[in-house]
Design a protein around this motif. Structure first.
Motif, mmCIF file in Angstrom:
data_model
loop_
_atom_site.group_PDB
_atom_site.id
_atom_site.type_symbol
_atom_site.label_atom_id
_atom_site.label_comp_id
_atom_site.label_asym_id
_atom_site.label_seq_id
_atom_site.Cartn_x
_atom_site.Cartn_y
_atom_site.Cartn_z
ATOM 1 N N UNK A 123 0.812 -1.218 0.000
ATOM 2 C CA UNK A 123 0.000 0.000 0.000
ATOM 3 C C UNK A 123 0.843 1.264 0.000
ATOM 4 N N UNK A 124 2.086 1.178 0.468
ATOM 5 C CA UNK A 124 2.948 2.353 0.471
ATOM 6 C C UNK A 124 3.241 2.850 -0.946
ATOM 7 N N UNK A 125 3.062 1.981 -1.927
ATOM 8 C CA UNK A 125 3.295 2.400 -3.305
ATOM 9 C C UNK A 125 2.309 3.475 -3.745
ATOM 10 N N UNK A 126 1.124 3.491 -3.166
ATOM 11 C CA UNK A 126 0.149 4.524 -3.531
ATOM 12 C C UNK A 126 0.713 5.908 -3.245
ATOM 13 N N UNK A 127 1.223 6.101 -2.038
ATOM 14 C CA UNK A 127 1.808 7.395 -1.681
ATOM 15 C C UNK A 127 3.046 7.685 -2.522
ATOM 16 N N UNK A 128 3.804 6.639 -2.840
ATOM 17 C CA UNK A 128 4.987 6.833 -3.684
ATOM 18 C C UNK A 128 4.581 7.316 -5.078
ATOM 19 N N UNK A 129 3.565 6.704 -5.647
ATOM 20 C CA UNK A 129 3.088 7.143 -6.956
ATOM 21 C C UNK A 129 2.582 8.584 -6.906
ATOM 22 N N UNK A 130 1.918 8.927 -5.801
ATOM 23 C CA UNK A 130 1.420 10.299 -5.659
ATOM 24 C C UNK A 130 2.584 11.289 -5.632
ATOM 25 N N UNK A 131 3.621 10.964 -4.906
ATOM 26 C CA UNK A 131 4.792 11.843 -4.849
ATOM 27 C C UNK A 131 5.480 11.937 -6.208
ATOM 28 N N UNK A 132 5.344 10.885 -6.998
ATOM 29 C CA UNK A 132 5.944 10.874 -8.336
ATOM 30 C C UNK A 132 5.100 11.616 -9.358
ATOM 31 N N UNK A 133 3.949 12.139 -8.931
ATOM 32 C CA UNK A 133 3.139 12.962 -9.816
ATOM 33 C C UNK A 133 1.893 12.304 -10.361
ATOM 34 N N UNK A 134 1.649 11.043 -10.031
ATOM 35 C CA UNK A 134 0.438 10.369 -10.505
ATOM 36 C C UNK A 134 -0.763 10.927 -9.754
ATOM 37 N N UNK A 135 -1.831 11.222 -10.487
ATOM 38 C CA UNK A 135 -3.009 11.815 -9.876
ATOM 39 C C UNK A 135 -4.285 11.020 -10.114
ATOM 40 N N UNK A 136 -4.245 10.028 -10.998
ATOM 41 C CA UNK A 136 -5.424 9.217 -11.295
ATOM 42 C C UNK A 136 -5.015 7.748 -11.313
ATOM 43 N N UNK A 137 -5.726 6.913 -10.569
ATOM 44 C CA UNK A 137 -5.496 5.466 -10.644
ATOM 45 C C UNK A 137 -6.821 4.774 -10.909
ATOM 46 N N UNK A 138 -6.896 4.146 -12.078
ATOM 47 C CA UNK A 138 -8.042 3.314 -12.439
ATOM 48 C C UNK A 138 -7.831 1.951 -11.791
ATOM 49 N N UNK A 139 -8.829 1.438 -11.117
ATOM 50 C CA UNK A 139 -8.631 0.224 -10.322
ATOM 51 C C UNK A 139 -8.359 -0.995 -11.188
#
Length: 353
Positions: A123-139
């Motif tokens: 689950x920590x990857x979610x925050x990592x992706x957010x810090x990397x600039x990702x703003x939308x995740x399709x499930x």
């Protein structure tokens, strides 16, 4: 008149599909940012179309590559592409960046996933992706994954327990939970589970055309009731024949507005701004492409050898201009057109990001 509009494509493609590398990648069913072409025509066409911002797909969607490593590579690739075109492209990290892009005459680029598989069991990857600039995740994509079922998964099992944890993590990270491609139960479960408004960034209306990639009125209504966003695509699923027209796009937009209200609906074309020049040549290879998708288990009901993955009379640099004209001809007010063409997405983004 589109130059006076904020135009946001909630899911689209920045690419020149006529470039040799892009054509070869499409023929091999090799999705990925390494194969797209951001050249002078791509940039010029984006500007000429009036596009203000676009959510692009990066990261793992389908294929045999390792999802997490591939996704990290894709983020690096797009970071490089943006750095190579600073006068024309700019990353969108918050809603205000869309208006900033318009004021600066640049195209805003939103990083988004079309499959949550790269999150893995961490689950920590979610925050990592957010810090990397990702703003939308399709499930999910069309098939099932460890978060839930896609629209083509036969079980329609709904959101998994881990999927619920991922939705909570996305809420904590203030990222969009995109339910495009999801199965009906997964969609309804995620709407109920999310603490923040959710989106269906590219879809059609199942009440008009009953195929799995389109959403039911219940799904659409619940997304809107929660302050979310629904984007209508320019795809073959808008017509029972598979040969969608601009009139079909308008019909689905109007149905979505009837169900959701005019403050929740926009566009997510799922296509390029630059049109394909050699349509006859493209049609000649389309059957193989559709067969490859079916063999890989990633196709959707409604995809056939003769169905173009775009709307033939609503493509190229005039696609947004043409849609605006059609909406005006149908009697829609300018304020509603402004909302549908982009402002609704900006307002939704402000509620989430």
């Amino acid at each position: 008149m589109t130059r006076d509009l904020t135009i946001v494509n909630a899911l689209g493609i920045l690419d020149n599909p006529n470039a040799e590398r892009s054509r070869a990648a499409a023929a091999r069913l090799e999705p990925g940012s390494d194969f797209i072409t951001i050249d002078e025509r791509t940039i010029a066409d984006a500007h000429a179309s009036g596009l203000t911002a676009i959510t692009i797909t990066l990261g793992y969607t389908v294929g045999d590559v390792e999802p997490y490593a591939h996704t990290l590579h894709e983020i690096e690739t797009w970071d490089r592409l943006l750095a190579e075109h600073p006068d024309d492209l700019t990353q969108v990290l918050e809603a205000g960046d869309i208006d900033r892009a318009r004021a600066e005459g640049r195209v805003g680029v939103v990083y988004g996933f079309q499959n949550g598989l790269a999150i893995g069991d961490d689950l920590d990857r979610v925050a990592h992706f957010q810090r990397a600039g990702v703003r939308v995740i399709q499930l999910t994509y069309n098939q099932a994954n460890h978060l839930g079922d896609g629209s083509m998964a036969p079980g329609n099992r709904g959101l998994t327990p881990y999927g619920r944890e991922v939705v909570a993590a996305l809420n904590d990270a203030r990222m969009m939970v995109d339910l495009s491609h999801s199965g009906e139960r997964t969609c309804l479960d995620a709407i109920a589970a999310s603490r923040t408004p959710v989106s269906i960034n590219h879809t059609g209306c199942r009440a008009i055309v009953d195929v799995p990639r389109n959403k039911t009125d219940e799904e659409l209504r619940l997304v809107a009731d929660g302050g979310g966003f629904v984007g209508i695509y320019f795809m073959p699923f808008l017509s029972p024949t598979g040969h969608a027209t601009a009139a079909d796009v308008v019909a689905h937009l109007e149905h979505a507005i009837d169900v959701c209200g005019e403050d929740a609906v926009g566009i997510g074309t799922d296509g390029t701004v630059t049109g394909i020049d050699d349509l006859d040549g493209y049609r000649a290879t389309l059957a193989e492409h559709v067969a490859q998708r079916a063999a890989a288990g990633v196709g959707a009901a409604g995809e056939r050898a003769d169905t173009l993955p775009f709307v033939e009379d609503l493509r190229g640099v005039e696609q947004f201009h043409r849609l605006v004209d059609l909406l005006e001809q149908r009697g829609h007010s300018w304020s509603r057109i402004e909302k549908v063409m982009g402002r609704n997405f900006v307002e939704y983004a402000a509620r989430v990001w």
